[in-house]
Design an enzyme around this catalytic site. Structure first.
Site, PDB file in Angstrom:
ATOM      1  N   GLU A 441       0.848  -1.091   0.036  1.00 55.40           N
ATOM      2  CA  GLU A 441       0.009   0.248  -0.058  1.00 55.40           C
ATOM      3  C   GLU A 441       0.866   1.158  -0.005  1.00 55.40           C
ATOM      4  O   GLU A 441       0.626   2.366   0.703  1.00 55.40           O
ATOM      5  CB  GLU A 441      -0.832  -0.187   1.202  1.00 55.40           C
ATOM      6  CG  GLU A 441      -1.738  -1.305   1.359  1.00 55.40           C
ATOM      7  CD  GLU A 441      -2.670  -1.664   0.039  1.00 55.40           C
ATOM      8  OE1 GLU A 441      -2.701  -0.657  -0.690  1.00 55.40           O
ATOM      9  OE2 GLU A 441      -2.847  -2.747  -0.027  1.00 55.40           O
ATOM     10  N   GLY A 442       2.012   1.209  -0.839  1.00 56.92           N
ATOM     11  CA  GLY A 442       3.009   2.426  -1.027  1.00 56.92           C
ATOM     12  C   GLY A 442       4.079   2.178   0.213  1.00 56.92           C
ATOM     13  O   GLY A 442       3.637   2.383   1.425  1.00 56.92           O
TER      14      GLY A 442
END
Lengths: 597, 597
Positions: A441-442
């Site tokens: 998620e990043g």
């Protein structure tokens, strides 16, 4: 095998005394959160997590997921039954709008529940957490037909959801996406391409799997502007709403990975799979951000969750393992040695875990509350302000809680000595599982850049100014209290570092953007330290008030104050180091020619 | 699969310019270390590590060791052949006295070689490293008969060695050892009991395994004074010196563990196994310290080794992976995206790994040189001074290099993004393998206590005073050089923190020993930072001299100076944080009652 008890007392304290839920009773769903409702949720979810999910954690890691010859994926023994129970208890839609079949409670209660589930079994909770993110995305951006077709089934837990972004050659840089969507005569699209690292892309827990997929409509411009979002179900819904024809999307293989073995990480092949557009063409990235933002908080939850269970087990071990004598003389002379909790270096580790875990939970729930206010407040100004806070805090919470979650898992493992390296202790699984939260998620470096490059300057720095103003008020209000004043004074030094670092970016990053990028990670952690300190001041204040009133569990409140003090003395001073690094600029970081690495 | 090239240029630089080997040519074995000998060793060992050991690392991790029904243990495919090559090339006895069949080269060359081997295959190198420690122990403390029976076989690599300390109920606290030794009529002893976590306790690489075992002679006093060391072979040597009758020692099971899968971690059962006493009765702990001290440096080598290979692969990935554009404008406009090494946050990670790895290597070799001087110098004063340094530095090098090794492996994995979490990348194995180095041979908290509680006050602080004096000279000598002066100024601030923290312990820990214990880990890292800074100043000085003389590889020397600058600006300032924590004392750490954890 590790043990686990949900941190019910801490959650009750945070909801009542730090978030002050009754103050928000006017928001939809909040009035339903009376203390006895909270108790009922804690009690039922605690039982489920402690008795159903926890016993499957070690075995699920050992067994892992298996892709069968026909492309189907089998989850570890017991997962199907546990998922059926989760579904039957109605946890999936706890915070979803009743219009879509949910219970409509605040989102922050889903965060509370997901912490428990992720502590007990992080891999299991990936299937449900991603489904909740997909529900939120479709609820916000889906057409009425899409909502009708998917949401009731997903909220019920009959179908699960996924997010499909990454391709072999592109992770962070989504502008490179190649997945192709070709329009069909009936208004749908045929999707072709390969996605990787798809959590829950295929499994045996649900009747159908709903993929939200980023792709490029034929002829769309290059880069991120050409990316659209599609909903692509494993089975196309039939006329009766039940899973119909098999779609041309399948799991090509499962990844072997460091941890999270019971969560199926799939390579997904799309061979002209039929999907429908979600939102506007070319708006895919913006649409996916709904899901990504919720997923980022969901990943922060994982960091917190592993911190909590790893810390609980380290504390139990430290209280029971006999080794050596206290440096000040035997503490348990009747036994062959003292429990290792007498040693200051062991205390240092336990207190560090405790101080960051409890502050992390407070910060996470406070951020989740901002999300609820932003989404539900009838007052646009209140909603906008909460939205500012949520936007600013989301990358901090994701980056800091997952970095701390991993560090705390490593520290908790260290408390066990050699036994922590042995699989049966379960401590090493926490480290392996927690590791991924810093990446997906990043990656946390991306969170830091989002914070410094986007969130900080947004709207002329409105959000950071609001945070600094609130910090100033909190510090000022604590100055006359004997217990709180030294805590507030320490926090004031942290705030000064945060302010100075912020100003330094303003003065030095416009001309040389590398000056911001080179300091981004340090700034994220500096911000996290100050935010933790803020939460500790809030908690210490509430504890002081209860102690003064002579009500509640005295030991609990005293522990809060002592832990706040430890945080301020031992951990918060790191802000000065972070500031020094930021203010040293980018020169030394960027000087070495790339070909000398 | 990861790649690896031995850091030959860095080793040559350190030997010639930082350790200044020619200055020590009067020590036995040092005169044999002419540059062409060094080249020959680097070339042969590099080929072996890169071509034989590295290809077995990922497969060895996946396959692991297997205990057969008859109690024998099988190492992964290829390990037997690789071990035979290692043996044939004569690496085992590289630094052992020629009297015992060794090559007599300085111990620091074994450290160099063990770094390469541990980078390429840390699990493989545990078998050889522990054997070298057992050789050193028997060479120093064994009787003539023991030396004759064991050393030639071990130096040849025909037999391997182990150290047996830990029991299920006692790791750090060896005073709790229960293993029993009963005298037999012939002067030998019968040993009975269970040892756990025994690396290489059983395997198929050698004809015989020589266990050094701590046990309590029947009737010996309680605590550490009652512990003696025994040598207990798997096969008792026959009259011909070859392995004879099978002794009553066997592997009960192998541990499933986080990493290091190709290194057999055994539960060893002694059922009246025949052993002979090494050294005096009751002197077991002191005797084992020879092995433990060498093993502690050996574990530090592992931290460095994983740092190096993880960093090499992170740098390669960062130079090749295309993702996003440089914040200052496209660096490779002809390609779809820039290599990620253009991003400052990626640079931050690579430079941090580089700055700590190169300083770590310098510090480790410098410490190994002290070990050589202490053991080989004919001048008692020189030997004593080197012994002081070695004693003081050993816990620092062990604790700091293994903590950094793990951190660097985690950071290198982070550079890979999601791909780093996948097993096939090999990056996650580095993290799992490196983790154990922080735990075994004395968990790092124990190293810190050894440093602060024993090594620091020893002989009235003679060793730390000598270090501070040398630091003062090095800083003063750099003040007039344009390049070195800013580096020296930064180092002076670090030294000031180290001095202040040392004084704070002197003033505050006598009355309250917890004040030292609570700050021990911070002190160890503060010391490590200053020691790294010292090494950077040495390296930068040598690089400056070469650049001024216009000789050698200009880019190499410039990189040294730039990396020194990065270290001083970004990493060394952590000394202030460590000092602040130390000076906050133990109160907040110890305040919470144990039953509230």
């Amino acid at each position: 095998m590790p043990s686990y008890r949900i941190p019910a007392a801490d959650v009750r304290f945070l909801l009542a005394d730090v978030l002050r839920l009754p103050d928000h009773a006017d928001l939809p769903g909040f009035a339903d959160l009376a203390p006895d409702t909270v108790d009922a949720i804690l009690s039922a979810s605690g039982r489920f997590c402690e008795e159903v999910l926890l016993p499957l954690n070690l075995s699920g890691d050992a067994e892992g997921c298996l892709r069968q010859a026909d492309g189907s994926v089998t989850t570890p023994t017991g997962f199907r039954k546990a998922f059926a129970e989760y579904r039957a208890q109605g946890w999936m839609g706890l915070s979803t709008d009743p219009d879509h079949g949910g219970s409509g409670l605040p989102y922050l209660m889903t965060v509370v529940l997901n912490e428990f589930a992720s502590s007990a079994n992080m891999a299991f909770a990936t299937y449900t957490g991603l489904t909740q993110g997909a529900i939120a995305t479709l609820a916000r951006h889906g057409s009425d037909a899409q909502k009708a077709a998917y949401l009731p089934k997903m909220v019920d837990g009959a179908w699960t959801g996924t997010m499909n972004l990454t391709e072999p050659h592109c992770g962070t840089d989504l502008g490179l996406i190649r997945m192709k969507a070709v329009p069909r005569d009936d208004g749908t699209f045929a999707l072709t391409g390969t996605k990787i690292f798809i959590s829950g892309g295929e499994h045996d827990l649900a009747e159908n799997i709903v993929h939200l997929v980023l792709a490029r409509i034929e002829g769309a411009p290059e880069g991120t502007r050409g990316i659209s979002m599609f909903v692509v179900p494993k089975h196309l819904p039939g006329p009766d709403g039940e899973p119909g024809a098999r779609n041309a999307v399948s799991c090509g293989s499962l990844e072997d990975k460091m941890g999270l073995h019971a969560s199926a990480t799939c390579v997904m092949n799309y061979d002209g799979a039929i999907g429908s557009l979600v939102g506007e063409p070319g708006a895919g990235l913006r649409t996916m951000f709904t899901m990504m933002n919720e997923a980022r908080l969901g990943v922060a939850v994982q960091g917190l969750a592993i911190s909590e269970i790893a810390g609980q087990n380290a504390a139990l071990w430290a209280r029971e393992r006999l080794q050596g004598r206290a440096i000040t003389g035997a503490a348990a002379p009747e036994r062959p040695a003292d429990p290792i909790i007498v040693h200051a270096d062991v205390r240092r580790m336990l207190m560090t875990i405790r101080a960051t875990t409890e502050a992390g939970r407070a910060l996470l729930l406070w951020t989740a509350l901002q999300s609820d206010i932003a989404a539900r407040s009838p007052d646009p100004k209140t909603a906008a302000r909460a939205g500012d806070m949520l936007g600013l805090l989301t990358p901090v919470v994701k980056g800091v809680l997952t970095d701390r979650g991993f560090e705390n898992a490593v520290t908790a493992q260290q408390v066990f000595g050699g036994h922590g390296y042995i699989t049966a202790s379960g401590m090493e699984q926490f480290v392996r599982d927690a590791r991924v939260a810093m990446i997906y998620e990043g990656a946390n470096g991306i969170q830091a850049l989002d914070l410094v490059g986007r969130k900080l300057p947004k709207d002329g720095g409105r959000a950071i100014m609001a945070v600094l103003a609130e910090l100033g008020l909190a510090i000022a209000a604590a100055r006359d209290d004997e217990t709180l004043a030294p805590l507030a004074a320490a926090l004031a030094r942290g705030v000064q570092d945060l302010q100075a670092a912020t100003m330094w970016f303003m003065a030095n990053a416009m001309k040389k953007p590398d000056n911001a990028a080179a300091g981004a990670t340090d700034y994220m952690h500096l911000f996290g330290l100050v935010a933790f300190g803020w939460m500790w001041l809030k908690m210490a204040r509430a504890a002081t008030e209860h102690l003064a009133a002579g009500e509640g569990d005295r030991a609990f409140y005293e522990a809060k104050i002592l832990t706040a003090r430890f945080f301020m003395e031992r951990l918060l001073p790191e802000t000065a180091l972070r500031r020094t690094r930021i203010e040293s600029g980018a020169a030394a970081t960027m000087a070495l020619p790339a070909d000398l690495f």
